[in-house]
Enzyme design. Structure first.
Site, short mmCIF file in Angstrom:
data_model
loop_
_atom_site.label_atom_id
_atom_site.label_comp_id
_atom_site.label_asym_id
_atom_site.label_seq_id
_atom_site.Cartn_x
_atom_site.Cartn_y
_atom_site.Cartn_z
N HIS A 56 -50.48 46.20 60.59
CA HIS A 56 -50.18 45.59 59.30
C HIS A 56 -49.48 44.25 59.52
CE1 HIS A 56 -46.50 47.87 60.14
NE2 HIS A 56 -45.87 47.31 59.11
N HIS A 58 -46.48 42.94 58.73
CA HIS A 58 -45.03 42.73 58.86
C HIS A 58 -44.69 42.03 60.19
CE1 HIS A 58 -43.84 46.00 55.70
NE2 HIS A 58 -44.14 44.83 55.16
N ASP A 60 -42.45 42.40 62.39
CA ASP A 60 -42.17 43.21 63.58
C ASP A 60 -43.44 43.91 64.09
OD1 ASP A 60 -41.98 44.84 61.19
OD2 ASP A 60 -41.13 46.45 62.42
N HIS A 61 -44.61 43.54 63.54
CA HIS A 61 -45.89 44.09 64.00
C HIS A 61 -46.91 43.01 64.35
CE1 HIS A 61 -44.78 48.27 63.01
NE2 HIS A 61 -43.94 47.63 62.22
N HIS A 113 -47.55 51.61 52.85
CA HIS A 113 -46.40 50.84 53.35
C HIS A 113 -46.67 49.35 53.08
CE1 HIS A 113 -43.17 49.68 56.10
NE2 HIS A 113 -44.02 48.95 56.79
N ASP A 132 -46.55 51.99 60.82
CA ASP A 132 -45.46 52.44 59.93
C ASP A 132 -45.98 53.35 58.83
OD1 ASP A 132 -43.85 50.83 61.46
OD2 ASP A 132 -43.40 49.37 59.89
N HIS A 170 -41.69 53.15 65.20
CA HIS A 170 -40.23 53.02 65.17
C HIS A 170 -39.54 54.30 65.62
CE1 HIS A 170 -39.85 49.15 62.97
NE2 HIS A 170 -40.99 49.52 62.41
#
Ligand code: ZN
Ligand code: FE
Length: 249
Positions: A56, A58, A60-61, A113, A132, A170
């Site tokens: 996705h 985000h 942090d991805h 998400h 996530d 995570h």
């Protein structure tokens, strides 16, 4: 030949995953939480990156897409939403599949998400990378999608074979366990929570998990059992998700 999965901690609580198709030596990273950390792991392993697979958009991805592509020339594949923050060479949707050497990864629509979130499943190897969407004893927050969409996504993931090894993005498991214990007194959950707290005390990861373990103890997958009076399974899920969002554990 199976996939070789190398998992390592990244940023504050992300996991990075480098995967290598043993038959051909082709290497992919699942998401790009931290380009420097991923490059350091590649160097340590002596692996060369061929493919970036995003779950996705985000940061942090997908935040390391650009730097890693620049450094390695890897092809980037993922959901269209990734272009909000990062380059993408190939758009993937639920129902697609993509090859890493001789390993076929099936793409599962797991929106909720984020709207376009996808997961990757190596059916032959019995391995899934779920970003996530599903966490050990938890699930992703509903930043963009509805509870109904997320319930459908979780149901698709939960329908994978019980023995599937599930890599979540995570290390949230100890706090997920504290919440789970607040809504469910099942003995299997209590036993698992004890193991999780002990593993975290020792500094050990609690990822990967399995579909069987999550079906047995994850309060989000168990929502219809925990909220039997809800109007629908998706409603039951929505109630548990709302309880988690306001949980102060
Ligand atoms: Zn995310
Ligand atoms: Fe994340």
């Amino acid at each position: 030949m199976p996939l070789n999965v190398h998992q390592f901690p990244c940023l504050s609580d992300n996991y990075g995953f480098l995967i290598r198709d043993e038959a051909t030596g082709k290497v992919a990273t699942i998401d790009t939480p931290d380009a420097d950390a991923i490059q350091a792991e590649l160097d340590k392993l002596g692996w060369t990156l061929d493919l970036i697979l995003n779950t996705h958009w985000h940061p942090d991805h997908a935040g390391g897409n650009e730097a890693l592509k620049k450094a390695t020339g890897a092809t980037i594949a993922g959901p269209a939403e990734v272009t909000r923050i990062a380059p993408l060479d190939r758009v993937l949707r639920g129902g697609d599949s993509i090859l890493l050497g001789e390993t076929r990864l099936d793409v599962i629509d797991s929106g909720g998400h984020t709207l376009g979130h996808i997961a990757y499943h190596d059916a032959k190897g019995g391995v899934a990378f779920v970003g996530d969407t599903l966490f050990a004893l938890g699930c992703g927050r509903l930043f963009e999608g509805t509870a109904e969409q997320m319930w459908d996504s979780l149901s698709r993931v939960a329908s994978l074979p019980d023995a599937t090894t599930v890599y979540c993005a995570h290390e949230y498991t100890a706090s997920n366990a504290r919440f789970a214990l607040s809504v469910d007194d099942d003995p299997a959950l209590k036993a698992r929570a004890d193991q999780i707290f002990a593993a975290r005390e020792r500094g050990e990861p609690t990822v990967p998990t399995t579909i069987a373990a999550e079906k047995a103890t994850n309060p989000f997958l168990r929502a219809p059992l925990l909220r039997p009076n809800a109007a629908s399974p998706a409603e039951a899920f929505a109630e548990i998700r709302a309880a988690k969002d306001s949980f102060k554990g």
